[in-house]
Motif scaffolding. Structure first.
Motif, PDB file in Angstrom:
ATOM      1  N   ASP A 242      40.384  37.106  51.088  1.00 43.04           N
ATOM      2  CA  ASP A 242      41.595  36.292  51.103  1.00 43.04           C
ATOM      3  C   ASP A 242      42.574  36.883  52.094  1.00 43.04           C
ATOM      4  O   ASP A 242      43.218  37.897  51.824  1.00 43.04           O
ATOM      5  CB  ASP A 242      42.212  36.239  49.696  1.00 43.04           C
ATOM      6  N   ARG A 243      42.644  36.260  53.281  1.00 43.74           N
ATOM      7  CA  ARG A 243      43.556  36.701  54.341  1.00 43.74           C
ATOM      8  C   ARG A 243      43.365  38.173  54.655  1.00 43.74           C
ATOM      9  O   ARG A 243      44.311  38.956  54.742  1.00 43.74           O
ATOM     10  CB  ARG A 243      44.999  36.407  53.959  1.00 43.74           C
ATOM     11  N   GLY A 244      42.095  38.545  54.831  1.00 40.65           N
ATOM     12  CA  GLY A 244      41.735  39.893  55.222  1.00 40.65           C
ATOM     13  C   GLY A 244      41.555  40.871  54.094  1.00 40.65           C
ATOM     14  O   GLY A 244      41.115  42.006  54.318  1.00 40.65           O
ATOM     15  N   GLU A 246      39.608  42.001  50.746  1.00 37.58           N
ATOM     16  CA  GLU A 246      38.331  41.759  50.086  1.00 37.58           C
ATOM     17  C   GLU A 246      38.455  41.981  48.588  1.00 37.58           C
ATOM     18  O   GLU A 246      39.162  42.872  48.120  1.00 37.58           O
ATOM     19  CB  GLU A 246      37.268  42.692  50.664  1.00 37.58           C
ATOM     20  N   HIS A 287      38.144  28.274  51.270  1.00 38.06           N
ATOM     21  CA  HIS A 287      39.434  28.556  51.879  1.00 38.06           C
ATOM     22  C   HIS A 287      40.082  27.244  52.291  1.00 38.06           C
ATOM     23  O   HIS A 287      39.403  26.333  52.786  1.00 38.06           O
ATOM     24  CB  HIS A 287      39.280  29.463  53.099  1.00 38.06           C
ATOM     25  N   ASP A 288      41.406  27.141  52.059  1.00 39.92           N
ATOM     26  CA  ASP A 288      42.103  25.922  52.433  1.00 39.92           C
ATOM     27  C   ASP A 288      42.497  25.961  53.900  1.00 39.92           C
ATOM     28  O   ASP A 288      42.140  26.903  54.639  1.00 39.92           O
ATOM     29  CB  ASP A 288      43.321  25.693  51.530  1.00 39.92           C
ATOM     30  N   HIS A 290      45.160  26.660  55.286  1.00 37.37           N
ATOM     31  CA  HIS A 290      46.047  27.770  55.638  1.00 37.37           C
ATOM     32  C   HIS A 290      45.348  29.124  55.508  1.00 37.37           C
ATOM     33  O   HIS A 290      45.989  30.164  55.661  1.00 37.37           O
ATOM     34  CB  HIS A 290      47.280  27.744  54.737  1.00 37.37           C
ATOM     35  N   GLY A 291      44.058  29.115  55.207  1.00 32.72           N
ATOM     36  CA  GLY A 291      43.315  30.355  55.093  1.00 32.72           C
ATOM     37  C   GLY A 291      43.390  31.008  53.735  1.00 32.72           C
ATOM     38  O   GLY A 291      42.846  32.099  53.541  1.00 32.72           O
ATOM     39  N   GLU A 292      44.060  30.371  52.769  1.00 28.87           N
ATOM     40  CA  GLU A 292      44.163  30.956  51.440  1.00 28.87           C
ATOM     41  C   GLU A 292      42.870  30.713  50.675  1.00 28.87           C
ATOM     42  O   GLU A 292      42.329  29.611  50.680  1.00 28.87           O
ATOM     43  CB  GLU A 292      45.338  30.358  50.672  1.00 28.87           C
ATOM     44  N   ALA A 293      42.391  31.773  50.012  1.00 30.76           N
ATOM     45  CA  ALA A 293      41.139  31.670  49.280  1.00 30.76           C
ATOM     46  C   ALA A 293      41.361  30.952  47.955  1.00 30.76           C
ATOM     47  O   ALA A 293      42.405  31.084  47.310  1.00 30.76           O
ATOM     48  CB  ALA A 293      40.560  33.051  49.030  1.00 30.76           C
ATOM     49  N   ARG A 307      43.837  30.335  42.465  1.00 29.13           N
ATOM     50  CA  ARG A 307      44.523  30.451  43.751  1.00 29.13           C
ATOM     51  C   ARG A 307      45.595  31.532  43.562  1.00 29.13           C
ATOM     52  O   ARG A 307      46.613  31.294  42.918  1.00 29.13           O
ATOM     53  CB  ARG A 307      45.148  29.121  44.145  1.00 29.13           C
TER      54      ARG A 307
END
Length: 1016
Positions: A242-244, A246, A287-288, A290-293, A307
């Motif tokens: 999630d945005r880098g 893990e 991932h959406d 916006h990059g959010e997992a 989320r």
């Protein structure tokens, strides 16, 4: 006037003729509902909205059993595993695999690096699909589930079993070296991480001994030492970035969900109220934009979405076929759009993970009858806010992304139910927000959310209340008009109420709708829709529209006036007869427009018709929303939205639809509130052609193997051929178009239609080539599909043999002519006597043929004699071949009362219509017959019980859907009850025996309430 009003109205429409047009726009619930000072930004739909689910159940070809997993082959077809078999989805329907490599529970499915699809059968072990055929692989042993690590050319496929792990290497499964550790227990899932614990690790979930890890496969497994995970029955592992950052998600059955991030462990448990259940199966990460997992978890309480720290639950209330989700997978469709596929205990579901035009906004009221009264208006802050009423749960308000709820009580609502919400202009120059409830006075809601009960002149009784409210300016004064359930219509002007008990006659009616209208000459009118028809108010008196218009007598629910071709057209939403349109350019002399000028709605019960600024008209019905888009030639393009398209429920509610100033369509339904944004097309559309596949081939009514090459060679003498094909788009499949040409038989392709099959019944011997073209919903053509077809001649159709036969026939003809001339005189003497004898024989034969006629003279279908003879042959054949024979016996419900009421001519017309409907539902090899006065029967060859019930149910639904006019009357429909049986006949069993068994089931159907199908 607001920009929204100007955009909605046409140059000649009433809304631009004077200041009074403002009230008109409020009336018809178009974009003016946002208010003339409304915010320019559209109201945000909450981020917690569920995805758009497309559901598939037994009506789509699935068997009625538990579905446990799902997979996707390299050709793009999606497969589903059930408790006993496999089914493939062709974009339209599911088809069970007849020769599946196993008949036990399909535990899991996965695709390897080479694109081959693998499946785990609980008893039979592993099976592999190479794109053409399924075959077992390895010994029959128990395996738990697959795990995939990496992607593309680095993808690894692992399988967990009771003794550890195995990794796929080429075509062989290689056992993991760590399987020798006796302490592992039953392995469940495998995963890899790169940073958790400060190092790269491999992870192993077990069924009874918790979580294990190691740094490489040459090290022994070590148990992860954390009390929250000790000895849990784990079910899945999922690595999430999630945005880098893990993390490792650990799913268990009975122990909650854990998330490992760095050295921190976060645990969700049902006992703390953070989970609806701890019966959890598997997880997948997406991932959406916006990059959010987002982590999705399959559970017995629905689909869970995580989320960040927030968890949402989606279940049957959101359109899923079952709350119990057994499997979840993520696939990329041919359109380049990712989709979640869910295997549930009630069917399959697909959720497209992209911004959808449809949004589920609220489930307020779903426990009862859904949303009633829906309104977007502008609050004191200048921002838009959404009001949603319900039939039993009060009122909800969405403002600044948060919901507030108002219930019955002092200073709030007068009752629990909400009938409608309206914002109308008053004579004080401001907008008034009014709310109507059952058995309660009107309530005005101030901008500061204060609830004030208004005094009203009509009786405040449980069965009475305001059903619709509107406003208009007339003679320089503002008027409020209120329609009530049982007290007529009331007008408020200059602070005084005037009541109109009856609308043009002395008949009590429930008034549903009021519509102001200013004609081309500037005259003001008021139209009313009630339970008996349409009435017109000229300013002094009400008059009901005369019978010359042939309006339905069971009433209308709403009205709207749209400009069409420079003329005002009144659109009436009837209760049971679809949309009725009247030309009201001259309101004193309305003219009915032809019904066939519009595409038929998906259901004859209409709640509203609304038009947006682009001329699109939305027709809300009891079975979905119909969108009509005008064409340049005066016709209409049609789309129908239902649950599979994202609509939360197919059945609309009264006073619950409107179009906002951004052309977004809001619709309250029995299952909650949905919103459709036509400005938001489905993103991610891949302009490349989609794959077009041959999906089914039937020869002489029997399934035929799909060809490995490009040609199909039929057996000699077989000329009946059915071919099905499908364009795999991944979404909106039912908007794909097809056309085809049988080269060698047809000179040019047929028209573009949605039909995706071709049937040929009399193909002469020869060589042909079927060329199929397809086009997806975006108009992108697929690469054509071509199939060679060879129809060989029979032995007696060979060219040399036909030439020899022709020569022999010539010789024979010469000989016959010679003999004929020789005996001509003798034949002339006998001619008169022979003519008399043959004439007598012909008359006798004709009388015999008449006696043996097999057709019912009234309906044109087979009669009882034909049915019984066909049953004798079919029962003998079924007994010899050991195949089931199906029989449906149906009886028209209450047909005697129908005959008594409408006469025998109407009864004859009804029997003909019912016979036609039943005939259209049967298969090609089946026989429908009129068995008695109002009794029918259908003989089904080689049909198991599920097939017989499905055909009988389709017959029942088709008869139930017959309009009254097709049945010979103007108001009453008919239904049938049916008894069905499927059995392999016993030796010596007679047709009467089988008819008696089905008749007993028919008797049970009638005793159980009629209009149903019962099984013997």
């Amino acid at each position: 006037m607001s920009a929204a009003c100007r955009r909605t109205a046409s140059p000649k429409a009433p809304c631009v003729r004077s200041w009074r047009s403002l009230a008109c726009a409020w009336l018809v619930l178009t974009t003016c509902l946002a208010g003339p000072t409304g915010a320019r930004e559209p109201l945000d739909v909450p981020a917690a909205s569920p995805p758009t689910f497309t559901t598939f159940t037994p009506r789509d070809g699935l068997s009625d059993e538990i579905w446990s997993t799902v997979g996707q082959g390299s050709d793009g077809f999606v497969w589903a595993g059930s408790a006993s078999s496999l089914s493939r989805f062709d974009g339209y329907r599911w088809q069970e695999l007849a020769d599946a490599p196993g008949r036990s529970l399909v535990r899991d499915m996965a695709t390897d690096r080479q694109g081959r699809l693998w499946a785990i059968f609980e008893r039979e072990g592993l099976a592999r699909f190479d794109g053409k055929h399924w075959q077992r692989a390895g010994e029959a042993r128990f395996h738990q589930r697959f795990s995939t690590v990496g992607e593309g050319h680095t993808l690894e496929l692992w399988v967990a079993h009771n003794n550890g792990l195995a990794r796929l290497d080429g075509d062989a499964w290689v056992e993991d070296p760590g399987n020798s550790t006796d302490r592992l227990g039953r392995a469940i899932a495998y995963e890899r991480t790169s940073s958790i614990g400060g190092e790269s690790r491999e992870w192993l979930a077990t069924a009874d001994r918790g979580l294990w890890y190691r740094r490489s496969n040459d090290e022994p497994w070590r148990q992860y030492d954390h009390p929250a995970l000790a000895n849990l029955a784990l079910t899945d592992l999922e690595r999430v970035v999630d945005r880098g950052v893990e993390s490792l998600w650990v799913v268990s059955y009975g122990g909650g969900i854990a998330r490992l991030r760095g050295d921190q462990l976060r645990l969700w448990r049902a006992e703390t109220g953070e989970l609806p259940t701890e019966a959890l199966y598997s997880a997948i990460a997406t991932h959406d934009a916006h990059g959010e997992a987002q982590v999705w978890v399959a559970s017995r309480a629905g689909l869970l979405r995580f989320r960040g720290e927030r968890m949402d639950v989606f279940n049957r209330r959101h359109g899923l076929p079952s709350d119990a989700i057994r499997g979840i997978k993520l696939f990329r469709g041919a359109d380049g759009v990712d989709a979640l596929w869910l295997a549930t205990e009630g069917g399959m579901a697909r959720a497209t993970l992209a911004a959808s035009p449809w949004h589920t906004v609220s489930l307020h009221g779903v426990a009862d009858n859904g949303s009633f009264g829906v309104l977007v208006e502008t609050g004191e802050t200048g921002k838009q806010r959404l009001w949603v009423g319900s039939s039993r749960d009060g009122l909800a308000l969405l403002e600044d992304g948060a919901w507030r709820y108002f219930q019955e009580g002092p200073g709030m609502l007068a009752a629990r139910s909400v009938r409608g919400l309206w914002q109308i202009p008053g004579d004080d120059g401001r907008q008034h927000l009014l709310l109507s409830q059952h058995g309660a006075p009107l309530i005005e809601i101030s901008p500061a959310l204060e609830f004030r009960r208004l005094r009203v002149p009509w009786p405040v009784q449980p069965e009475n209340g305001a059903s619709h409210i509107t406003a208009r300016e007339h003679d320089g004064r503002m008027e409020w008009w209120v329609a009530t359930s049982h007290a007529g219509v009331y007008r408020l002007r200059d602070g005084e109420w005037t009541g109109y008990r009856f609308l043009g006659d002395q008949t009590h009616a429930v008034v549903h709708w009021l519509l102001p209208h200013t004609d081309a000459q500037g005259r003001d009118w008021l139209w009313a829709a009630d339970s008996h028809g349409i009435a017109r108010f000229d300013g002094e008196r009400w008059e009901r529209l005369n019978g010359d218009l042939q309006l339905p007598r069971d009433g209308f629910r709403s009205l709207a006036v749209f400009e069409q071709g420079g003329r005002d057209v009144l659109w009436g939403s009837s209760t049971h007869h679809g949309v009725i349109r009247l030309d009201v350019q001259d309101p004193l002399h309305p003219r009915r427009l032809p019904d066939d000028a519009l595409p038929a709605p998906p259901d004859p019960t209409i709640y509203s018709t609304l038009r947006d600024s682009q001329g699109r008209i939305y027709v809300c019905t009891n079975n979905g929303v119909q969108q009509l888009t005008p064409r340049a030639d005066g016709g209409w393009d049609e789309r129908v939205f239902r649950r599979r398209d994202g609509l939360v429920h197919d059945e609309c509610n009264t006073n619950s639809q409107f179009i906002d100033r951004h052309d977004r369509y809001w619709v309250g339904t029995l299952g909650g509130l949905s919103m459709y944004d036509p400005n938001l097309s489905l993103p991610g559309h891949d302009p490349r052609p989609k794959p077009l596949h041959l999906t089914s081939l039937r020869v002489a009514g029997k399934d035929w193997p799909l060809p490995d090459a490009d040609d199909v060679r039929l057996p000699a003498g077989q000329r009946e051929l059915r071919i099905e094909y499908s364009l795999l788009t991944g979404m909106r499949e039912r908007e794909s178009l097809y056309r085809s040409q049988m080269i060698g038989l047809e000179t040019e392709p047929g028209p573009w239609t949605s039909q995706r099959d071709r049937t040929f019944s009399q193909l002469p011997p020869g060589e042909y080539r079927l060329r199929v073209q397809a086009r997806d919903y975006a108009g992108i053509d697929a690469a054509p599909l071509e199939l060679g077809i060879v129809v060989p001649p029979r032995w007696w159709q060979q060219t040399w043999l036909q030439a020899l036969v022709f020569a022999l026939l010539v010789i024979l003809a010469v000989t016959v002519v010679s003999l004929y001339n020789r005996g001509l005189r003798k034949r002339q003497r006998q001619l008169s006597r022979e003519v008399d004898e043959r004439t007598a024989d012909l008359n006798t034969a004709n009388e015999r043929l008449t006696e043996l006629s097999y057709l019912d003279p009234l309906t044109g279908i087979a009669n009882r004699r034909r049915l019984v003879e066909a049953m004798k042959d079919a029962m003998l054949r079924a007994f010899e071949q050991d195949k089931p024979l199906g029989l449906i016996v149906a009886d028209v419900d209450h047909f005697k009362q129908y005959n008594d009421r409408f006469g025998h001519l109407a009864g004859d017309a009804a029997l003909r219509a019912i016979a036609s409907a039943m005939g259209s539902a049967m298969r090609e090899q089946d026989l429908v017959a009129r068995f008695g006065g109002e009794e029918f029967a259908c003989l089904m060859i080689d049909a198991d019980l599920a097939t017989v019930r499905r055909v009988a149910e389709r017959m029942r639904l088709l008869v139930e859907a017959l309009p009254p006019r097709a049945l010979g009357n103007d108001s009453q429909t008919l239904t049938i009850s049916a008894g069905v049986v499927s059995a392999i006949p016993a030796d010596g069993q007679s047709p009467e025996d089988l008819l008696h068994i089905a008749d007993q089931a028919l008797y049970e159907a009638k005793a159980s309430g009629r209009n149903r199908v019962c099984t013997a």
